[in-house]
Write an enzyme that holds these catalytic residues in place. Structure first.
Site, PDB file in Angstrom:
ATOM      1  N   HIS A 158      -7.135  -3.332  10.108  1.00  0.00           N
ATOM      2  CA  HIS A 158      -8.459  -3.900   9.848  1.00  0.00           C
ATOM      3  C   HIS A 158      -9.303  -3.801  11.125  1.00  0.00           C
ATOM      4  O   HIS A 158      -9.499  -4.804  11.828  1.00  0.00           O
ATOM      5  CB  HIS A 158      -8.332  -5.341   9.363  1.00  0.00           C
ATOM      6  CG  HIS A 158      -7.669  -5.455   8.022  1.00  0.00           C
ATOM      7  ND1 HIS A 158      -7.383  -6.650   7.416  1.00  0.00           N
ATOM      8  CD2 HIS A 158      -7.250  -4.488   7.159  1.00  0.00           C
ATOM      9  CE1 HIS A 158      -6.820  -6.428   6.230  1.00  0.00           C
ATOM     10  NE2 HIS A 158      -6.712  -5.112   6.068  1.00  0.00           N
ATOM     11  N   HIS A 212      -2.642   1.904   8.789  1.00  0.00           N
ATOM     12  CA  HIS A 212      -3.742   1.162   8.163  1.00  0.00           C
ATOM     13  C   HIS A 212      -3.945  -0.108   8.966  1.00  0.00           C
ATOM     14  O   HIS A 212      -2.988  -0.858   9.214  1.00  0.00           O
ATOM     15  CB  HIS A 212      -3.401   0.809   6.708  1.00  0.00           C
ATOM     16  CG  HIS A 212      -4.345  -0.187   6.108  1.00  0.00           C
ATOM     17  ND1 HIS A 212      -5.707   0.019   6.079  1.00  0.00           N
ATOM     18  CD2 HIS A 212      -4.144  -1.408   5.541  1.00  0.00           C
ATOM     19  CE1 HIS A 212      -6.300  -1.020   5.508  1.00  0.00           C
ATOM     20  NE2 HIS A 212      -5.372  -1.909   5.183  1.00  0.00           N
ATOM     21  N   HIS A 241     -13.178  -3.250   4.320  1.00  0.00           N
ATOM     22  CA  HIS A 241     -11.749  -3.571   4.343  1.00  0.00           C
ATOM     23  C   HIS A 241     -11.052  -3.109   5.634  1.00  0.00           C
ATOM     24  O   HIS A 241     -10.546  -3.936   6.385  1.00  0.00           O
ATOM     25  CB  HIS A 241     -11.075  -2.951   3.102  1.00  0.00           C
ATOM     26  CG  HIS A 241      -9.610  -3.239   3.017  1.00  0.00           C
ATOM     27  ND1 HIS A 241      -8.942  -3.406   1.832  1.00  0.00           N
ATOM     28  CD2 HIS A 241      -8.655  -3.380   3.979  1.00  0.00           C
ATOM     29  CE1 HIS A 241      -7.664  -3.653   2.061  1.00  0.00           C
ATOM     30  NE2 HIS A 241      -7.463  -3.636   3.366  1.00  0.00           N
ATOM     31  N   GLU A 291       0.835  -1.216   0.000  1.00  0.00           N
ATOM     32  CA  GLU A 291       0.000   0.000   0.000  1.00  0.00           C
ATOM     33  C   GLU A 291       0.865   1.260   0.000  1.00  0.00           C
ATOM     34  O   GLU A 291       0.409   2.335   0.378  1.00  0.00           O
ATOM     35  CB  GLU A 291      -0.929   0.030   1.226  1.00  0.00           C
ATOM     36  CG  GLU A 291      -1.954  -1.086   1.285  1.00  0.00           C
ATOM     37  CD  GLU A 291      -3.036  -0.993   0.207  1.00  0.00           C
ATOM     38  OE1 GLU A 291      -3.062   0.002  -0.541  1.00  0.00           O
ATOM     39  OE2 GLU A 291      -3.831  -1.949   0.106  1.00  0.00           O
TER      40      GLU A 291
HETATM   41 ZN    ZN Z   1      -5.755  -3.918   4.534  1.00  0.00          ZN
END
Ligand code: ZN
Length: 276
Positions: free
Chosen positions: A149, A147, A219, A124
């Site tokens: 989840h 980032h 996501h 990412e």
């Molecule tokens: Zn992810």
């Protein structure tokens, strides 16, 4: 091996904070397998002189030009690294990259041993660089991007009624008064888009123009902040609100939420604090 960074207390502190929060993400259950990635703008924390003179540093071309980040350095989690491993061994599961002077490539700066030269940064990376670039252009102090989840916030985006920033924020602010106080900008919403794509990077960057935290439908979340802890806190606070909502629903009732006038009162209070 001669091309490692020399010991640096400021950088060591960043590794410690990274490890601590990686452990929190794992403990929270937001980091299954290799889920999640983190980047920190560490520009200025080391100099060329602090790198023992290397053989040629590995250079990687970027698809886009990041001129706003020219010459800047970032500590970035490696692709495939697990948060639970990052918590124990932060140097072995992250890389330092330095953007070239024209913003079109980056160099990998080795930290612990030779193996790190072959470990690429997170898949990412373009989303991270795009967001750091937005921050650099507007001149705000955020240095960290996380980032993860965040289960409770992902779960909300499975409901057709919570596929907008407006509906999400109305719900989340209403579950606890401190959510408005600590996340006054609320959360942004990015409709489902292929992870790792240029499209999701662009949508995310647009969303960060108005929010410090955004959710990718079905996501996970991206958040920005000045420190790793402060960035984690924003995610944690919003998840607390989502948990209260789900707990009420599980108990068989729809939570009342704070009224519009109560939310307005909190908004006014928050503005007062931010101008002091
Ligand atoms: Zn992810």
């Amino acid at each position: 091996m001669t091309n490692n960074l020399k010991p640096n207390p400021l950088l060591e502190m960043q590794y410690q904070q990274l490890a601590e929060i990686a452990g929190c993400l794992w403990e929270k259950g937001w980091a299954e397998r290799n889920a999640g990635n983190i980047s920190l703008n560490i520009t200025g924390l080391f100099t060329d002189e602090s790198i023992s003179k290397p053989a040629k540093l590995q250079s990687v071309n970027l698809d886009e030009n990041y001129s706003a980040l020219a010459g800047m350095s970032f500590l970035v989690t490696c692709t495939g690294s697990r948060m639970r491993d990052l918590a124990r061994l932060p140097k072995e599961n992250s890389v330092i990259i330095r953007i070239s002077d024209n913003g079109s490539s980056y160099q990998l700066i080795p930290v612990a041993d030779n193996k790190l030269e072959t470990k690429p940064p997170t898949s990412e990376l373009i989303t991270h660089l795009g967001i750091h670039s937005l921050v650099a252009k507007r001149g705000t102090p955020e240095k960290v991007i996380i980032h993860t989840h965040a289960t409770e916030l992902i779960a909300l985006t499975q409901h057709p009624g919570y596929k907008s920033a407006e509906s999400l924020n109305h719900l989340l602010w209403g579950m606890h008064p401190e959510t408005m106080i600590f996340v006054p900008g609320g959360i942004g919403f990015v409709p489902y888009t292929l992870p790792g794509s240029e499209a999701i990077a662009k949508l995310s960057i647009q969303c960060f123009e108005q929010h410090d935290i955004i959710v990718w439908e079905k996501h996970g979340v991206f958040a920005i902040g000045e420190t790793v802890s402060d960035t984690f806190d924003k995610i944690d606070i919003l998840c607390k609100s989502a948990k209260i909502y789900f707990m009420c629903r599980s108990a068989g009732f729809v939570p009342e939420g704070l009224s519009l006038s109560q939310l307005d009162e909190l908004r006014t209070l928050t503005k007062k604090f931010s101008t002091q």
